[in-house]
Structure formats: structure tokens, C-alpha cells
Design an enzyme around this catalytic site. Structure first.
Site, PDB file in Angstrom:
ATOM      1  N   SER A 145      30.572  45.324  -2.779  1.00 10.93           N
ATOM      2  CA  SER A 145      29.656  46.451  -2.980  1.00 10.93           C
ATOM      3  C   SER A 145      29.737  46.958  -4.404  1.00 10.93           C
ATOM      4  CB  SER A 145      30.000  47.587  -2.009  1.00 10.93           C
ATOM      5  OG  SER A 145      29.228  48.734  -2.281  1.00 10.93           O
ATOM      6  N   SER A 146      28.599  47.443  -4.878  1.00  8.19           N
ATOM      7  CA  SER A 146      28.557  48.066  -6.204  1.00  8.19           C
ATOM      8  C   SER A 146      28.855  49.556  -6.126  1.00  8.19           C
ATOM      9  CB  SER A 146      27.169  47.853  -6.828  1.00  8.19           C
ATOM     10  OG  SER A 146      26.175  48.481  -6.019  1.00  8.19           O
TER      11      SER A 146
ATOM     12  N   THR B 168      31.832  38.577  26.962  1.00  4.02           N
ATOM     13  CA  THR B 168      30.506  38.095  27.321  1.00  4.02           C
ATOM     14  C   THR B 168      29.540  39.246  27.148  1.00  4.02           C
ATOM     15  OG1 THR B 168      30.815  38.646  29.668  1.00  4.02           O
ATOM     16  CG2 THR B 168      31.403  36.409  28.964  1.00  4.02           C
TER      17      THR B 168
ATOM     18  N   LYS C 197      35.272  47.141  -0.632  1.00  2.62           N
ATOM     19  CA  LYS C 197      34.532  46.530   0.472  1.00  2.62           C
ATOM     20  C   LYS C 197      34.378  45.022   0.235  1.00  2.62           C
ATOM     21  CE  LYS C 197      30.316  47.292   3.220  1.00  2.62           C
ATOM     22  NZ  LYS C 197      29.633  45.992   3.147  1.00  2.62           N
TER      23      LYS C 197
ATOM     24  N   SER D 288       0.871  -1.174   0.000  1.00  4.39           N
ATOM     25  CA  SER D 288       0.000   0.000   0.000  1.00  4.39           C
ATOM     26  C   SER D 288       0.909   1.225   0.000  1.00  4.39           C
ATOM     27  CB  SER D 288      -0.886   0.007   1.252  1.00  4.39           C
ATOM     28  OG  SER D 288      -1.468   1.290   1.460  1.00  4.39           O
ATOM     29  N   THR D 289       0.397   2.322  -0.505  1.00  4.52           N
ATOM     30  CA  THR D 289       1.148   3.578  -0.366  1.00  4.52           C
ATOM     31  C   THR D 289       1.517   3.809   1.094  1.00  4.52           C
ATOM     32  OG1 THR D 289       0.116   4.645  -2.287  1.00  4.52           O
ATOM     33  CG2 THR D 289       0.979   6.091  -0.567  1.00  4.52           C
ATOM     34  N   ASN D 290       0.623   3.389   1.983  1.00  9.89           N
ATOM     35  CA  ASN D 290       0.778   3.729   3.394  1.00  9.89           C
ATOM     36  C   ASN D 290       1.897   2.977   4.110  1.00  9.89           C
ATOM     37  OD1 ASN D 290      -1.419   5.230   2.735  1.00  9.89           O
ATOM     38  ND2 ASN D 290      -2.898   3.981   3.855  1.00  9.89           N
TER      39      ASN D 290
END
Length: 466
Positions: free
Chosen positions: A319-320, A188, A325, A141-143
Site C-alpha cells: 500500500s502507498s 464448506t 500492509k 495454399s495458405t489454407n
């Protein structure tokens, strides 16, 4: 116009391409479930798993005398083709589908049947000689087929994931060794705390990754219990006597791993608890990876107006508009993968909760999300290791400068001068922007033992251990 053949089911008739290896059930599912645009063939290990289940069933049926040797042989041969990566292009059903996976199971039944028909010398669709349901799906069965195949697919992906995690752990260990003597400020709550070494920081990354490599194996064992042989709801209806033990033995041999049949097949047919547990460890790995990547982004921030303690490999312009960067794009990618996996885990949880009575119809979305998470995690970890971790460099001089300019060494004074006086020294040094030694002198607290305590931060890090 393409040549078509007409197939019939309980609803009516439908034309499918004459040479297609799928049939009417697959064609209807293609019409009904085009939601993600991701066919089940996107996960080849799942197709292989389905074929392995069908192979085991054919062998068991032949041994028990309910399927003739001729049909069993061609079914087995077709399954071997699928396990070898052939004909996956005919698995076209969308990964998310109604019917608890029935469309996926029927897609497999039809492809296997048509491959067998061709071997027998017949054209695809001539099902009176080899039928998708009567022969390929016999005693199934699929199941029980679908959830078993999901488990096999997941199990097959554990080792590759563990391999890349092991490589990542090794890369962190290697960087930890390289950075062993690089002293720096430990923090911390993003505030200066006490001295540490950069090697310690990277060694911690290695440990946290290593913790889950073995855990994946442990939780994967939950998936070796399958409900194959239970058919529709776990009562083993329409199976020959003795089928369960035989088919599980055949499946274990074909898959190459010991599998066991669930003790209570009715319970196993509707419960997705193993999926929830396994998905949770994927989420755990993702959360830990994302935290590490957050740390890498912080430690590499700057390069001059941030922490700047490490330099990540420059893999592309950042960066464009801002020349020169460089962005931490690999850790950023891993962060986003982690977010997706965390969301996938919630989907798996909701799918498991949504089961009703003797079946969970939401298994397809659970399977999709777990397999997607494993694929994403495996690829992302591999990229993180190869294009980021192995090339990280320490900014040694900057680490030491930050340590010398910080107030973290004052912690060493507390056992010698008392917490209150040490606090006054730290506060004065911060207010007047002077060194701890100068603040100690102004407060009349510069005895030899105290000065010695702050003279070498290495003693705070390793003490007498090195």
C-alpha cells in the site's frame, strides 16, 4: 530518405525498403491490419512452425521433381535460419488479420524468397530468380500451410507448459508434506465444517494440477492431424502426384513428431474442432488455478483479522498509504491471467463457429488466443511456483487456536449421542460462547466416550490410519 525498391502485385505497385526481406504483400498487410500492435513475430514458435512447413514442402517438391535442387536448397537453408531464430524481425503482419492467414503465409513466402535470393547472389525483390509464390509456395495454399503451422506452434508449447505445471505440482506436494501435521478447521460454504490438516489441503492442490498434465498430451494428439497437401479447400489442386504422403513424411521428420494427414481433407480445411477442444483444457487449467489462488488469498487473509492460517511470501509493499500492509499479489496476478484465458477460450469457440463452407477465415484470432493463453499460463504458473508456493509458511499456533475455538468437533458426537443432541450441544456452545465440553456437561451428555471423541481432533482427520 531510405532507399526503396518498387514491387508489383495484382492491385498495383508499392515501394518497400530496398533491403527489407519482406515484400509488397506484407507491406499492404501492415497498412491494412494494424489493430493489435502485436506482430506474428511475437510468437517465435509460430514463425519456426511456418518455416518447418515450408522446408517440408520444398523437400517434397524437390523429391517429386517439380522444384529444381538449387532453389530447393536455398529455400531449405532460409527455412533453417528462421527455425534457428534468425530474421524474425521481418515478420511484421498483425496477428489478427483478414484473409484466413494469407498475409501471414505471404510474409513467410517473401522473407524466405528474399533470403534465398541473397544466397543466390541477387538483391531482395528480384523474384524472377526465386519467386515467393511460384517456388516458395509451390504445391501449397495458405489454407493448408497456415492451419498446419498453427498446430505445430501449439504442439511445440505443450512440453514447456507441462514442465511448469509439473514444478507447481511438486511444490504443492512438498508443502503438503511439510504441513502434514498442521491441524486446522475444514470449511464448506465458508462455514466451519470438520477438522482437517493443512497438508491435506495442499495435497489436494497438487492432485488437481496433476490431473491436467497428462490431459494436455492426450488432447495435443488431436493437433497431430494436419491438412497439409489439401491446398485450397482439401481437393489437393496444384499438387504433384503423391505429394501428400511425401510432404507429411518430410514434415514429421523436420518437426520431430509423427504427424498424419487428415483422412478427409475437405472437412479438415474448414473445421477448428481440435482448437476448440484444446482451448477448453487450457481454460480448465486456468479455472482450477484461479480457484486455488482464491483459496490461498482466503487462507492468508488478515494477518490478524482474517483466516491467517498461512503466510504468503512478502514480495512487495502492499500500500502507498497503509504502512506494513502486504498483499497477495502473485495469486491476484494468476487470477487475472485465468480471466484472460477464459475469455480467450470463448473467442476460440466463436471463431470456430463462424467458419463458412470450405474455409474458416477466423483462424487468425483462434491461433492468437490459443498461443496467448499458452504463453500467459506458462509464465504465470512459473511465477506462482517460484515466488509464492515454495515460500508459503503455516501459522501453526493460529490454526490450532481456531480449531480449538470452533464447533467442528461436535460432528464426532453425532454417531455417539445422536444428531439432535449433538445439534443442541453446538447451539448452546455458540450461544453462551463456551466449549463443547462445557455445553455437554450443562446438557448432561458428558459421558467418557463422547469426551474422548472430542479430545483429539487428529482422530477425526486420520482415524486409525496413522
Amino acid at each position: 530518405m531510405p532507399v526503396m525498391r518498387t514491387e508489383q502485385d495484382s492491385i498495383g505497385t508499392l515501394d518497400v525498403p530496398h533491403d527489407a526481406l519482406y515484400g509488397i504483400h506484407t507491406a499492404r498487410a501492415m497498412q491494412n491490419f494494424g489493430v493489435t500492435g502485436v506482430p506474428i513475430s511475437h510468437f517465435p514458435e509460430f514463425i519456426s512452425a511456418l518455416a518447418t512447413v515450408k522446408l517440408a514442402a520444398a523437400q517434397a517438391n524437390a523429391e517429386l521433381g517439380v522444384l529444381d535442387e538449387k532453389r530447393a536448397t536455398v529455400i531449405s537453408e532460409a527455412c533453417c535460419d528462421l527455425r534457428n531464430g534468425l530474421h524474425h524481425q521481418y515478420f511484421l503482419v498483425d496477428v489478427i488479420q483478414g484473409g484466413a492467414g494469407t498475409s501471414t503465409n505471404m510474409n513467410a513466402n517473401e522473407v524466405i524468397a528474399n533470403l534465398g535470393l541473397i544466397r543466390l547472389g541477387f538483391e531482395p525483390g528480384n523474384y524472377r530468380h526465386l519467386h515467393p509464390n511460384d517456388h516458395v509456395n509451390l504445391s501449397q495454399s495458405t489454407n493448408d500451410v497456415y492451419p498446419t503451422a498453427i498446430r505445430l506452434a501449439i504442439l511445440s508449447r505443450i512440453a514447456p507448459l507441462q514442465t511448469v505445471l509439473g514444478s507447481l505440482q511438486a511444490a504443492f506436494q512438498e508443502r503438503a508434506k511439510t504441513f502434514h501435521d498442521v491441524v486446522k478447521v475444514g470449511r464448506t460454504q465458508l462455514q466451519d465444517a470438520v477438522p482437517m490438516s493443512l497438508g491435506m489441503e495442499f495435497a489436494g492442490f497438487a492432485v488437481t494440477i496433476g490431473e491436467d498434465i497428462e490431459r494436455l498430451t492426450q488432447l495435443g494428439e488431436l493437433l497431430t492431424e494436419v491438412n497439409l497437401g489439401g491446398t485450397a479447400i482439401g481437393t489437393a489442386v496444384n499438387t504433384p502426384k503423391g505429394y501428400g504422403p511425401v510432404v507429411i513424411d518430410k514434415l514429421s521428420h523436420a518437426f520431430g513428431m509423427r504427424l498424419v494427414q487428415a483422412h478427409d481433407l475437405v472437412e479438415a480445411s474448414s473445421d477448428l474442432g481440435a482448437f476448440v477442444t484444446f482451448s477448453s483444457v487450457l481454460k480448465r487449467v486456468a479455472v482450477k488455478l484461479s480457484k486455488i489462488c482464491n483459496d490461498l488469498r482466503l487462507l492468508s487473509s488478515g494477518p490478524r483479522a482474517g483466516f491467517g492460517e498461512i503466510r504468503l511470501p512478502a514480495v512487495q509493499a502492499g500500500s502507498s498509504i497503509m504502512p506494513g500492509k502486504i498483499n497477495p499479489v502473485i495469486p491476484e496476478m494468476v487470477n487475472q491471467v485465468a480471466y484472460q484465458i477464459i475469455g480467450n477460450d470463448l473467442t476460440v469457440t466463436l471463431a470456430a463457429e463462424s467458419g463458412q463452407l470450405q474455409l474458416n477465415a477466423m483462424e487468425p484470432v483462434a491461433a492468437y488466443n490459443i498461443l496467448q493463453s499458452m504463453g500467459l499460463l506458462t509464465r504465470a504458473v512459473n511465477i506462482l511456483t517460484e515466488r509464492c508456493i515454495t515460500g508459503i509458511e503455516a501459522n501453526v499456533a493460529h490454526c490450532r487456536q481456531q480449531l480449538d475455538n470452533s464447533l467442528v468437533l461436535v460432528t464426532a458426537l453425532a454417531p455417539l449421542l445422536g444428531y439432535e443432541l449433538a445439534s443442541k450441544i453446538a447451539k448452546l456452545a455458540e450461544q453462551k460462547q463456551i466449549t463443547i465440553a462445557d455445553a455437554m456437561q450443562q446438557l448432561g451428555a458428558s459421558d467418557a466416550a463422547a469426551l474422548q471423541a472430542i479430545s483429539d481432533p487428529r482422530t477425526m482427520i486420520w482415524g486409525n490410519k496413522e
